[in-house]
Scaffold this motif. Structure first.
Motif, PDB file in Angstrom:
ATOM      1  N   ALA A   1       6.080  -6.486  -6.714  1.00 14.39           N
ATOM      2  CA  ALA A   1       6.775  -6.760  -5.453  1.00 14.39           C
ATOM      3  C   ALA A   1       7.953  -5.802  -5.279  1.00 14.39           C
ATOM      4  N   ILE A   2       8.724  -5.572  -6.341  1.00 15.19           N
ATOM      5  CA  ILE A   2       9.872  -4.661  -6.271  1.00 15.19           C
ATOM      6  C   ILE A   2       9.400  -3.216  -6.160  1.00 15.19           C
ATOM      7  N   PHE A   3       8.352  -2.865  -6.892  1.00 18.08           N
ATOM      8  CA  PHE A   3       7.824  -1.495  -6.837  1.00 18.08           C
ATOM      9  C   PHE A   3       7.407  -1.139  -5.412  1.00 18.08           C
ATOM     10  N   CYS A   4       6.676  -2.034  -4.783  1.00 16.37           N
ATOM     11  CA  CYS A   4       6.209  -1.774  -3.415  1.00 16.37           C
ATOM     12  C   CYS A   4       7.389  -1.691  -2.446  1.00 16.37           C
ATOM     13  N   GLU A   5       8.379  -2.524  -2.667  1.00 12.88           N
ATOM     14  CA  GLU A   5       9.556  -2.540  -1.802  1.00 12.88           C
ATOM     15  C   GLU A   5      10.352  -1.242  -1.936  1.00 12.88           C
ATOM     16  N   ARG A   6      10.399  -0.697  -3.145  1.00 14.25           N
ATOM     17  CA  ARG A   6      11.211   0.506  -3.386  1.00 14.25           C
ATOM     18  C   ARG A   6      10.475   1.805  -3.078  1.00 14.25           C
TER      19      ARG A   6
ATOM     20  N   THR B   1      -1.914  -0.497   1.026  1.00 17.33           N
ATOM     21  CA  THR B   1      -1.784  -0.550  -0.433  1.00 17.33           C
ATOM     22  C   THR B   1      -0.769  -1.604  -0.859  1.00 17.33           C
ATOM     23  N   VAL B   2       0.281  -1.764  -0.072  1.00 22.02           N
ATOM     24  CA  VAL B   2       1.317  -2.744  -0.408  1.00 22.02           C
ATOM     25  C   VAL B   2       0.717  -4.136  -0.512  1.00 22.02           C
ATOM     26  N   ASP B   3       0.033  -4.549   0.553  1.00 21.74           N
ATOM     27  CA  ASP B   3      -0.580  -5.881   0.548  1.00 21.74           C
ATOM     28  C   ASP B   3      -1.610  -6.014  -0.565  1.00 21.74           C
ATOM     29  N   GLN B   4      -2.376  -4.964  -0.769  1.00 22.00           N
ATOM     30  CA  GLN B   4      -3.429  -5.009  -1.788  1.00 22.00           C
ATOM     31  C   GLN B   4      -2.846  -5.174  -3.192  1.00 22.00           C
ATOM     32  N   MET B   5      -1.796  -4.437  -3.467  1.00 21.03           N
ATOM     33  CA  MET B   5      -1.203  -4.496  -4.803  1.00 21.03           C
ATOM     34  C   MET B   5      -0.529  -5.845  -5.062  1.00 21.03           C
ATOM     35  N   VAL B   6       0.243  -6.293  -4.089  1.00 24.31           N
ATOM     36  CA  VAL B   6       0.931  -7.580  -4.256  1.00 24.31           C
ATOM     37  C   VAL B   6      -0.083  -8.708  -4.370  1.00 24.31           C
ATOM     38  N   GLN B   7      -1.140  -8.660  -3.543  1.00 24.69           N
ATOM     39  CA  GLN B   7      -2.157  -9.696  -3.593  1.00 24.69           C
ATOM     40  C   GLN B   7      -2.934  -9.669  -4.915  1.00 24.69           C
ATOM     41  N   ALA B   8      -3.217  -8.466  -5.415  1.00 26.43           N
ATOM     42  CA  ALA B   8      -3.930  -8.355  -6.690  1.00 26.43           C
ATOM     43  C   ALA B   8      -3.089  -8.928  -7.827  1.00 26.43           C
ATOM     44  N   ALA B   9      -1.790  -8.626  -7.817  1.00 28.84           N
ATOM     45  CA  ALA B   9      -0.886  -9.145  -8.849  1.00 28.84           C
ATOM     46  C   ALA B   9      -0.774 -10.662  -8.753  1.00 28.84           C
ATOM     47  N   ARG B  10      -0.680 -11.158  -7.520  1.00 32.18           N
ATOM     48  CA  ARG B  10      -0.580 -12.614  -7.325  1.00 32.18           C
ATOM     49  C   ARG B  10      -1.878 -13.308  -7.724  1.00 32.18           C
TER      50      ARG B  10
END
Length: 235
Positions: free
Chosen positions: A40-45, A54-63
């Motif tokens: 979440a912080i990586f995508c934000e920064r 990619t943001v949604d995909q990464m956060v959703q994959a992690a969640r």
């Protein structure tokens, strides 16, 4: 037929529920939680807030990794089949997240650290020794994108390896002990056998009580006979 290892209720009756797994104690769950917070912080920064899926995909994959471990472990009390399915989804989501981080490094010309990289060993040791989110949070605002991505990649590999071992153990458990149907059958048979044993014990106690009553009656008759004979002798 598989032989389930049953748990027992406080009253001694067998239960169809499996032993509860405290998923928050699992190291691969803890690391998946770190990955979710880190991502979440990586995508934000480092990723644009708009126009990049990619943001949604990464956060959703992690969640998805974290949530499916939690749900799978909880549902495993009643169904190992559901647990295996959800853990498989969690592992797939973790793999997807791993690919996203490696793709990011390639796309932005950053280096993915390996054993020959002097920074790899220190990072690997840190990730191996720390599983709490609090141990990582102080670095989330300081690390570069390359550092955060490599940390995430290291954690993803650790989660994947641990989950593979865990899923294999659960698979073996399912094959050797069966699923909910086998547990229900074993629990019912166990309950019936327990009831049968109780009835047999009660029947045995009843027979012993009958014998004791008969002995007491014989003793009473003997004492009454003695009393009568003493009375006649006195007369």
């Amino acid at each position: 037929m598989p032989t389930p290892q049953l748990q027992y209720n406080n009253d001694g009756t067998p239960s169809v529920l499996r032993k509860k797994v405290v998923y928050t104690d699992l190291n691969f769950y803890k690391r998946s939680d770190v990955l979710y917070q880190l991502t979440a912080i990586f995508c934000e920064r480092f990723l644009p807030p708009y126009g990049d899926r990619t943001v949604d995909q990464m956060v959703q994959a992690a969640r998805s990794t974290k949530q499916n471990i939690a749900e799978g472990s909880t549902d495993g009390q009643t169904s190992v089949e559901v647990e295996l399915k959800l853990l498989g989804i969690a592992r797939g989501s973790n793999q997807e997240l791993l690919e996203d981080y490696t793709d990011y490094l390639k796309k932005h010309g950053k280096q993915e650290w390996w054993k020959k990289n002097p920074r790899f060993e220190a990072l690997h040791t840190f990730c191996k020794e720390h599983t709490a989110v609090e141990d990582y949070q102080k670095y989330f605002g300081k690390w570069t994108d390359e550092e955060m991505a490599n940390c995430a990649i290291c954690l993803c590999h650790m989660v994947d390896k641990a989950m593979e071992t865990y899923i294999r153990r659960k698979d073996h458990e399912f094959v050797t002990e069966g699923g909910i149907r086998e547990r229900m059958t074993a629990a019912r048979l166990g309950y019936r056998n327990n009831q049968k044993e109780i009835i047999e014990n009660l029947s045995h106690e009843n027979e012993e009580l009958k014998k004791e009553i008969a002995r007491q009656n014989n003793e009473i008759t003997r004492l009454q006979s003695i009393i009568r004979s003493l009375g006649g002798h006195t007369g």
